[in-house]
Design an enzyme around this catalytic site. Structure first.
Site: not given
Length: 227
Positions: A9, A11, A38, A71-72, A130
């Site tokens: 991830d 981010h 993500d 999920n983001h 994920h």
């Protein structure tokens, strides 16, 4: 030797990602990258991260740079579909909007890309997704399971999955990848929280090696005033 390189991830930590690619000695000629989702939220450089990944896909092809949906990305899609951004902003979406505004880019141009991202990359030996598999067989897992669910980890589910699973989503508390009770590997090493960004490089012979990059200070530069 050809490698599959799975990356955890991101981010919005683009500078850390670039350092990690240097660390693994990434070659666009021989390596296949698998990003487990993500790419946005919480970090400072979400817009730049997405632009980097999309450009990389254009350069090497989608078969050599696989970007899965996290999920983001799904929260961003849902926010634009419903007009309600409360859940997304609660989970770091405001920093993403700030990143796009700072760069003068309309995020809706990337929402369409998020919608095209697959939930799974299924190879003969390994399943990449994920959040991991909540149920032993891939076919029994819903889209929600694949991008959101983590109760199976909390409940110490030890039922073997149909194949080895490499996933992200549930950040490490130690800043390192970890193996869960099923024998599968989580490569979310909590970069955006001050941990590391992780890559798992898998050779053709099945041998693998973990690589890490410490979170770059440059990935905190634009976070002032962002909650």
């Amino acid at each position: 030797m050809d490698r599959l390189i799975a990356i955890g991830d991101i981010h919005g930590c683009l500078h850390t990602l670039k350092e990690l690619l240097k660390s693994v000695d990434y070659s666009s000629q021989t390596d296949t990258l698998v990003f487990v989702g993500d790419y946005i939220d919480r970090g400072a450089n979400s817009c730049e991260t997405v632009a980097f990944l999309r450009k990389l896909q254009q350069q090497v092809g989608k078969d050599n740079c696989i970007c899965l949906r996290g999920n983001h990305e799904q929260m961003a899609i849902d926010a634009f579909t419903s007009g309600d951004n409360s859940l997304w902003f609660y989970n770091g979406g405001y920093s993403t909007v700030c990143s796009y505004d700072r760069n003068g880019v309309d995020i809706e141009s990337d929402i369409g890309w998020f919608k095209t991202l697959p939930l799974v990359y299924d190879t003969p030996e390994i399943i990449f997704c994920h959040a991991g598999l909540s149920k032993p067989l891939l076919k029994d897992n819903t889209a929600h399971d694949l991008i959101w669910e983590r109760n199976w980890i909390r409940h110490n589910d030890h039922r073997p999955r149909e194949k080895q699973v490499i996933f992200g989503h549930t950040p490490s508390r130690t800043g390192a990848a970890y193996t869960v009770a099923t024998g599968d590997i989580c490569i979310d090493s909590a970069c955006v929280y001050g941990g590391k960004l992780c890559a798992l490089a898998i050779n053709e012979d099945g041998n693998s090696k973990l690589f890490y990059a410490d979170k770059s200070e440059e990935d905190d530069e634009n976070l002032q005033g962002i909650s």
